[in-house]
Design a protein around this motif. Structure first.
Motif, mmCIF file in Angstrom:
data_model
loop_
_atom_site.group_PDB
_atom_site.id
_atom_site.type_symbol
_atom_site.label_atom_id
_atom_site.label_comp_id
_atom_site.label_asym_id
_atom_site.label_seq_id
_atom_site.Cartn_x
_atom_site.Cartn_y
_atom_site.Cartn_z
ATOM 1 N N ALA A 74 0.880 -1.044 -0.143
ATOM 2 C CA ALA A 74 -0.012 -0.016 -0.073
ATOM 3 C C ALA A 74 0.681 1.232 0.002
ATOM 4 O O ALA A 74 0.661 2.135 -0.664
ATOM 5 N N GLU A 75 2.038 1.323 0.763
ATOM 6 C CA GLU A 75 2.700 2.491 0.850
ATOM 7 C C GLU A 75 3.453 2.519 -0.508
ATOM 8 O O GLU A 75 3.639 3.678 -0.860
ATOM 9 N N PHE A 76 3.838 1.454 -0.954
ATOM 10 C CA PHE A 76 4.610 1.749 -2.578
ATOM 11 C C PHE A 76 3.692 2.323 -3.431
ATOM 12 O O PHE A 76 3.985 3.147 -4.044
ATOM 13 N N VAL A 77 2.202 2.151 -3.369
ATOM 14 C CA VAL A 77 1.583 2.633 -4.229
ATOM 15 C C VAL A 77 1.310 4.022 -3.900
ATOM 16 O O VAL A 77 1.074 4.852 -4.739
ATOM 17 N N ALA A 78 1.047 4.245 -2.703
ATOM 18 C CA ALA A 78 0.827 5.644 -2.204
ATOM 19 C C ALA A 78 1.902 6.752 -2.578
ATOM 20 O O ALA A 78 1.419 7.773 -2.996
ATOM 21 N N PRO A 99 -4.049 -0.019 9.232
ATOM 22 C CA PRO A 99 -3.686 1.220 9.587
ATOM 23 C C PRO A 99 -4.140 1.503 11.200
ATOM 24 O O PRO A 99 -3.373 2.195 11.925
ATOM 25 N N ALA A 100 -5.317 0.665 11.426
ATOM 26 C CA ALA A 100 -5.806 1.101 12.819
ATOM 27 C C ALA A 100 -4.948 0.441 13.915
ATOM 28 O O ALA A 100 -4.847 0.874 14.946
ATOM 29 N N MET A 101 -4.161 -0.579 13.674
ATOM 30 C CA MET A 101 -3.228 -1.315 14.449
ATOM 31 C C MET A 101 -1.912 -0.585 14.767
ATOM 32 O O MET A 101 -1.310 -0.921 15.499
ATOM 33 N N TYR A 102 -1.567 0.257 13.785
ATOM 34 C CA TYR A 102 -0.118 0.850 14.075
ATOM 35 C C TYR A 102 -0.680 2.419 14.622
ATOM 36 O O TYR A 102 -1.387 3.140 14.351
ATOM 37 N N LYS A 103 0.353 2.778 15.508
ATOM 38 C CA LYS A 103 0.363 4.058 16.123
ATOM 39 C C LYS A 103 0.922 5.162 15.239
ATOM 40 O O LYS A 103 0.146 6.122 15.179
ATOM 41 N N PRO A 109 -5.481 5.987 4.652
ATOM 42 C CA PRO A 109 -6.460 5.214 3.615
ATOM 43 C C PRO A 109 -7.297 6.271 2.831
ATOM 44 O O PRO A 109 -7.565 6.096 1.558
ATOM 45 N N VAL A 110 -7.713 7.434 3.525
ATOM 46 C CA VAL A 110 -8.431 8.429 3.024
ATOM 47 C C VAL A 110 -7.894 9.364 2.101
ATOM 48 O O VAL A 110 -8.048 9.799 0.896
ATOM 49 N N ARG A 111 -6.540 9.989 2.516
ATOM 50 C CA ARG A 111 -5.767 10.979 2.081
ATOM 51 C C ARG A 111 -4.939 10.597 0.960
ATOM 52 O O ARG A 111 -4.749 11.041 -0.302
#
Length: 321
Positions: A74-78, A99-103, A109-111
């Motif tokens: 996901a980060e690669f695509v973002a 994403p909800a599990m990481y501080k 996900p939205v931006r």
């Protein structure tokens, strides 16, 4: 010298203009799968990629980039160029649970994404050992309430949908049942069938053959509507009002991808999704086709799910860091 510099600038401008003027797509598209080869999401992406490539008359190349609860891909695509040449086979895990599990998650996900189309949903079946005392959902709740802490449920790991769905159910109806995490569905389901643990949420691919063979008893489904996969299993919501949870799969692009490109991709994907042949394949994958949806509607689903999954993860206590 100045003339040479100006000439160089003009050449660059002309090249850029030519690139912009090229019809989309003019080169192969990378389709990133944040799961390993052979997983459901990988199979679905390859099915879509083959058909999307044929529709666009351009190769769609599937690349697997698993890791960090699907957030590596996901980060690669973002962080890829927002030009329509890099897409993500996203899931509710990728844009909701993980994403909800990481501080400090590496993506928003939205931006960070431009949603294109929600392809299908994955319903989960709450199943148990056929010899267990409870034979339906109402009895299951009564038996567990009458025996606090006595029984166990399996999942495929902390923070998985299987885990979160049960924790939400526990909270909503006041159940005291212990969690036993496993490293995969097969191991967990085997122990349910042997009676080592009493119940678990299972995805349809693993649950349906065993339900039909009588090896497990199905109490209900996680989605609020009646499943199309097997008519004899009702939604849990028939007993627990408002209970409505399911996973989904969809296609997204990097944020700021031109609306025309998003619309083109959305149109082609909708055509693929609406074909009876593709819908039959989804059923074989244990999925149900999503209703026709626009990029805007899918974006609203992603936004809503981010908030819901944050609540679910908080209820489960699952954290990565």
């Amino acid at each position: 010298m100045i003339k040479r510099i100006l000439a160089g600038i003009l050449v660059c401008i002309a090249a850029s203009a030519a690139a912009v003027a090229q019809p989309y797509p003019s080169r192969p598209i990378r389709f990133i799968v944040p799961y390993p080869p052979g997983a459901l999401t990988d199979l679905l992406a390859r099915t879509i990629g083959e058909r999307l490539g044929a529709a666009l008359k351009q190769a769609v190349v599937v690349e697997n980039k698993p890791g960090a609860g699907t957030l590596v891909g996901a980060e690669f695509v973002a962080k890829s160029a927002p030009d329509g040449y890099t897409l993500l086979m996203a899931t509710s895990t990728t844009l909701g649970m993980s994403p909800a599990m990481y501080k400090n998650p590496p993506i928003n996900p939205v931006r960070d994404f431009a949603p294109v189309l929600q392809v299908g949903t994955v319903n989960f079946f709450l199943v148990g050992n056929p010899s267990f005392l409870a034979k339906n959902m109402r009895e299951l709740i009564e038996v567990i309430r009458a025996n606090p802490g006595k029984f166990n449920y399996a999942s495929v790991g902390n923070g998985s949908a299987h885990h979160l769905f049960m924790e939400i159910l526990k909270k909503e109806v006041g159940l005291d049942i212990q969690h036993i995490p496993y490293k995969g569905t097969l191991a967990a389901l085997t122990d349910v069938m042997s009676g080592k643990v009493q119940i678990m949420f299972s995805d349809a691919t693993a649950a349906l053959p065993n339900i039909r063979a009588g090896k497990v008893l199905a109490y209900g489904t996680s989605a609020g509507k009646q499943t199309e996969l097997i008519a004899s299993v009702p939604p849990i919501a028939e007993t627990v009002a408002g209970y409505d949870w399911q996973a989904w799969q969809g296609v997204v692009a990097p944020a700021a991808t031109p609306p025309k490109i998003v619309a083109r991709l959305g149109t082609e994907l909708q055509r693929i999704q609406s074909s009876s042949e593709f819908r039959d394949l989804l059923t074989k994958f244990g999925m149900e086709p999503s209703p026709p949806n626009t990029p805007e509607q899918f974006a609203a689903i992603v936004k809503s799910d981010v908030e819901r999954w944050a609540i679910a993860v908080a209820a489960s206590g699952a954290r990565v860091d």
